[in-house]
Write an enzyme that holds these catalytic residues in place. Structure first.
Site, PDB file in Angstrom:
ATOM      1  N   SER A  28      39.753  43.117  48.081  1.00  0.00           N
ATOM      2  CA  SER A  28      40.893  44.148  47.228  1.00  0.00           C
ATOM      3  C   SER A  28      42.623  43.924  47.187  1.00  0.00           C
ATOM      4  O   SER A  28      42.624  42.800  48.158  1.00  0.00           O
ATOM      5  CB  SER A  28      40.990  45.133  48.249  1.00  0.00           C
ATOM      6  OG  SER A  28      40.958  45.277  50.036  1.00  0.00           O
TER       7      SER A  28
ATOM      8  N   GLU B  23      46.042  44.519  46.899  1.00  0.00           N
ATOM      9  CA  GLU B  23      47.578  46.356  47.719  1.00  0.00           C
ATOM     10  C   GLU B  23      48.626  45.583  46.946  1.00  0.00           C
ATOM     11  O   GLU B  23      49.155  44.580  46.084  1.00  0.00           O
ATOM     12  CB  GLU B  23      47.499  45.577  48.818  1.00  0.00           C
ATOM     13  CG  GLU B  23      48.335  46.995  49.139  1.00  0.00           C
ATOM     14  CD  GLU B  23      48.840  46.978  50.961  1.00  0.00           C
ATOM     15  OE1 GLU B  23      48.129  46.951  50.848  1.00  0.00           O
ATOM     16  OE2 GLU B  23      49.794  47.322  51.584  1.00  0.00           O
TER      17      GLU B  23
ATOM     18  N   ASP C 296      55.459  56.070  58.236  1.00  0.00           N
ATOM     19  CA  ASP C 296      57.126  55.895  58.936  1.00  0.00           C
ATOM     20  C   ASP C 296      58.512  57.206  58.617  1.00  0.00           C
ATOM     21  O   ASP C 296      57.905  56.498  57.234  1.00  0.00           O
ATOM     22  CB  ASP C 296      57.500  54.284  59.112  1.00  0.00           C
ATOM     23  CG  ASP C 296      56.513  53.348  59.931  1.00  0.00           C
ATOM     24  OD1 ASP C 296      56.313  53.520  60.897  1.00  0.00           O
ATOM     25  OD2 ASP C 296      56.635  52.974  59.728  1.00  0.00           O
TER      26      ASP C 296
ATOM     27  N   PHE D 236      59.817  41.459  56.960  1.00  0.00           N
ATOM     28  CA  PHE D 236      59.146  41.998  57.623  1.00  0.00           C
ATOM     29  C   PHE D 236      58.176  42.343  58.384  1.00  0.00           C
ATOM     30  O   PHE D 236      57.917  43.158  59.078  1.00  0.00           O
ATOM     31  CB  PHE D 236      58.108  41.617  56.359  1.00  0.00           C
ATOM     32  CG  PHE D 236      58.037  42.104  55.210  1.00  0.00           C
ATOM     33  CD1 PHE D 236      59.072  43.328  54.534  1.00  0.00           C
ATOM     34  CD2 PHE D 236      56.837  42.555  53.970  1.00  0.00           C
ATOM     35  CE1 PHE D 236      58.764  43.207  52.742  1.00  0.00           C
ATOM     36  CE2 PHE D 236      56.959  42.042  52.623  1.00  0.00           C
ATOM     37  CZ  PHE D 236      58.751  43.718  52.409  1.00  0.00           C
TER      38      PHE D 236
ATOM     39  N   HIS E  48      42.005  41.722  52.235  1.00  0.00           N
ATOM     40  CA  HIS E  48      42.644  42.115  51.580  1.00  0.00           C
ATOM     41  C   HIS E  48      43.897  42.248  51.573  1.00  0.00           C
ATOM     42  O   HIS E  48      43.794  41.315  52.319  1.00  0.00           O
ATOM     43  CB  HIS E  48      42.233  43.517  52.613  1.00  0.00           C
ATOM     44  CG  HIS E  48      44.024  45.271  51.817  1.00  0.00           C
ATOM     45  ND1 HIS E  48      43.306  45.440  50.579  1.00  0.00           N
ATOM     46  CD2 HIS E  48      45.044  44.816  51.901  1.00  0.00           C
ATOM     47  CE1 HIS E  48      44.449  46.433  50.935  1.00  0.00           C
ATOM     48  NE2 HIS E  48      45.578  46.001  51.743  1.00  0.00           N
TER      49      HIS E  48
HETATM   50  P1  FAD Z   1      48.578  55.686  63.241  1.00  0.00           P
HETATM   51  O1  FAD Z   1      47.287  55.333  63.632  1.00  0.00           O
HETATM   52  O2  FAD Z   1      48.392  56.983  63.520  1.00  0.00           O
HETATM   53  O3  FAD Z   1      49.390  55.241  64.931  1.00  0.00           O
HETATM   54  C1  FAD Z   1      50.231  54.881  64.852  1.00  0.00           C
HETATM   55  C2  FAD Z   1      51.022  55.274  66.112  1.00  0.00           C
HETATM   56  O4  FAD Z   1      50.855  55.385  67.148  1.00  0.00           O
HETATM   57  C3  FAD Z   1      50.284  53.638  66.898  1.00  0.00           C
HETATM   58  O5  FAD Z   1      51.742  53.179  67.947  1.00  0.00           O
HETATM   59  C4  FAD Z   1      49.755  54.361  67.440  1.00  0.00           C
HETATM   60  O6  FAD Z   1      49.425  54.259  68.922  1.00  0.00           O
HETATM   61  C5  FAD Z   1      49.871  55.817  68.266  1.00  0.00           C
HETATM   62  N1  FAD Z   1      48.872  56.810  67.792  1.00  0.00           N
HETATM   63  C6  FAD Z   1      48.141  56.888  67.118  1.00  0.00           C
HETATM   64  N2  FAD Z   1      47.186  58.636  67.123  1.00  0.00           N
HETATM   65  C7  FAD Z   1      47.940  58.262  68.237  1.00  0.00           C
HETATM   66  C8  FAD Z   1      47.417  59.898  69.052  1.00  0.00           C
HETATM   67  N3  FAD Z   1      46.609  60.597  68.520  1.00  0.00           N
HETATM   68  N4  FAD Z   1      47.837  60.355  69.953  1.00  0.00           N
HETATM   69  C9  FAD Z   1      49.312  59.324  70.582  1.00  0.00           C
HETATM   70  N5  FAD Z   1      49.832  58.125  69.804  1.00  0.00           N
HETATM   71  C10 FAD Z   1      49.005  57.966  68.934  1.00  0.00           C
HETATM   72  N6  FAD Z   1      53.447  52.472  55.012  1.00  0.00           N
HETATM   73  C11 FAD Z   1      53.837  52.641  54.077  1.00  0.00           C
HETATM   74  O7  FAD Z   1      55.063  53.859  54.221  1.00  0.00           O
HETATM   75  N7  FAD Z   1      53.096  53.605  52.831  1.00  0.00           N
HETATM   76  C12 FAD Z   1      52.263  52.131  52.850  1.00  0.00           C
HETATM   77  O8  FAD Z   1      51.439  52.969  51.782  1.00  0.00           O
HETATM   78  C13 FAD Z   1      51.380  51.683  54.155  1.00  0.00           C
HETATM   79  N8  FAD Z   1      50.421  51.328  54.002  1.00  0.00           N
HETATM   80  C14 FAD Z   1      50.331  50.684  54.736  1.00  0.00           C
HETATM   81  C15 FAD Z   1      48.743  50.142  54.867  1.00  0.00           C
HETATM   82  C16 FAD Z   1      48.202  48.701  55.816  1.00  0.00           C
HETATM   83  C17 FAD Z   1      46.547  48.063  55.577  1.00  0.00           C
HETATM   84  C18 FAD Z   1      48.594  48.929  57.490  1.00  0.00           C
HETATM   85  C19 FAD Z   1      48.559  48.194  58.104  1.00  0.00           C
HETATM   86  C20 FAD Z   1      49.920  49.328  56.666  1.00  0.00           C
HETATM   87  C21 FAD Z   1      50.472  50.301  56.032  1.00  0.00           C
HETATM   88  N9  FAD Z   1      51.782  51.133  56.039  1.00  0.00           N
HETATM   89  C22 FAD Z   1      52.314  51.425  54.794  1.00  0.00           C
HETATM   90  C23 FAD Z   1      52.018  50.950  57.670  1.00  0.00           C
HETATM   91  C24 FAD Z   1      51.821  51.801  58.385  1.00  0.00           C
HETATM   92  O9  FAD Z   1      52.075  53.542  57.578  1.00  0.00           O
HETATM   93  C25 FAD Z   1      52.585  51.846  59.578  1.00  0.00           C
HETATM   94  O10 FAD Z   1      52.503  50.789  60.322  1.00  0.00           O
HETATM   95  C26 FAD Z   1      52.698  53.419  60.599  1.00  0.00           C
HETATM   96  O11 FAD Z   1      53.963  52.627  61.442  1.00  0.00           O
HETATM   97  C27 FAD Z   1      51.822  53.462  61.614  1.00  0.00           C
HETATM   98  O12 FAD Z   1      50.539  54.128  60.365  1.00  0.00           O
HETATM   99  P2  FAD Z   1      49.424  54.444  60.700  1.00  0.00           P
HETATM  100  O13 FAD Z   1      48.707  54.863  59.626  1.00  0.00           O
HETATM  101  O14 FAD Z   1      48.408  52.874  61.535  1.00  0.00           O
HETATM  102  O15 FAD Z   1      49.026  55.431  62.292  1.00  0.00           O
END
Ligand code: FAD
Length: 284
Positions: free
Chosen positions: A11, A13, A104, A211, A261
């Protein structure tokens, strides 16, 4: 370099373009990459919903051109009502893949909204739409920068899988062992969904460095030292990047990664070069 291994899942992005000119440019990029027959094109979602409409428009445009599109959707600073609106619009337009993220909180934005973590978003999507969406979530083989510990991060990652994720895309990395260690951890935890490595081509050292600092991706010393030495010599940076990233992709696939990806940064050329170096077919 040539490889006989064709990735099973792959894929590309993109980020949503801000101007008309950039939108025209992105269409050309998509055209060049669509001949590689990807499983989908994904489109990022700006922090706090800042690109909500542009992400939506870009996704619909991709689908109109016959390629499956996967919008990213981040839940931080969002309400449940916002998320339902977005999901409904995608569902009505036949978009069935989502990359579900926390995102974030943008600096200056005070409200965290109704979701704290991505596992809550995955739960919510499943509760609202059942099995309609194929949900991808993010993983961090080099550990998410805000994680309390590596084991805590893994437990949190597993929450997303348990909430109903179908596949995983990793943050980019250049330390290949971090990915295979992560796969082993997943196997031990009975996580059997595809964990697709995220691949970042190298074309601009300053940007890559910035980054990587933000997202916690490590640029190994041997790579950093060489990239620093190239200074403004873009041609040498690109040549080095192509060599290193081609080799990374080849080793990943040879050792069992289920696909790739690519973070395209809205550019086709670096991807096509890596693709051709790997000796992949144009059609799957
Ligand atoms: P989570 O899985 O929620 O994790 C975030 C943090 O919180 C981690 O440290 C984790 O250990 C902790 N955590 C998770 N769940 C819990 C819980 N239930 N209780 C306590 N702690 C917890 N950002 C954007 O703004 N837009 C995008 O389009 C975007 N695309 C991305 C695509 C990919 C493939 C990747 C790898 C990252 C992308 N990001 C994007 C960045 C991403 O939003 C950030 O890395 C963000 O800080 C974490 O998102 P996450 O969904 O991994 O969060």
């Amino acid at each position: 370099m040539s490889s006989q291994i064709q990735p099973q899942l792959f894929s590309f992005e993109f980020f949503p373009p801000k101007t008309k000119e950039r939108a025209i440019h992105l269409k050309t990029v998509q055209k060049k990459l669509s001949v590689l027959n990807p499983d989908f094109f994904s489109v990022t979602f700006g922090a706090g919903g800042s690109t909500r409409d542009k992400t939506y428009e870009t996704v619909l445009d991709i689908q109109k051109n016959g390629i499956s599109a996967a919008p990213h959707l981040s839940c931080v600073a969002s309400t449940k009502e916002n998320i339902v609106e977005i999901l409904t619009a995608y569902k009505e337009n036949g978009v069935s893949k989502i990359v579900a993220l926390r995102g974030d909180i943008p600096s200056g934005m005070m409200s965290a909204g109704e979701f704290c973590y991505a596992n809550e978003l995955v739960d919510f999507i499943r509760a609202q739409t059942g099995d309609f969406f194929q949900i991808h979530v993010a993983a961090y083989p080099e550990i998410h920068p805000q994680a309390k510990s590596a084991s805590d991060d893994f437990k949190n990652f597993k929450r997303k899988v348990d909430a109903g994720a179908n596949a995983v895309i990793t943050q980019y990395f250049y330390n290949i062992d971090s990915y295979f260690y992560f796969l082993d951890e997943c196997e031990k935890a009975n996580i059997n969904i595809p964990i697709v490595p995220g691949i970042m081509p190298i074309t601009n050292y300053t940007q890559l460095f910035r980054f990587s600092e933000m997202c916690g991706a490590d640029i190994p010393r041997w790579m950093r030292k060489r990239l620093e030495q190239f200074g403004d010599d873009t041609a040498s940076i690109c040549a080095f990047g192509e060599e290193v990233v081609t080799s990374l992709c080849q080793k990943l696939l040879e050792n069992g990664a289920p696909g790739l990806h690519f973070y395209t940064m809205n550019r086709a050329k670096p991807i096509r070069t890596i693709w051709d170096n790997l000796g992949f077919d144009v059609a799957k």
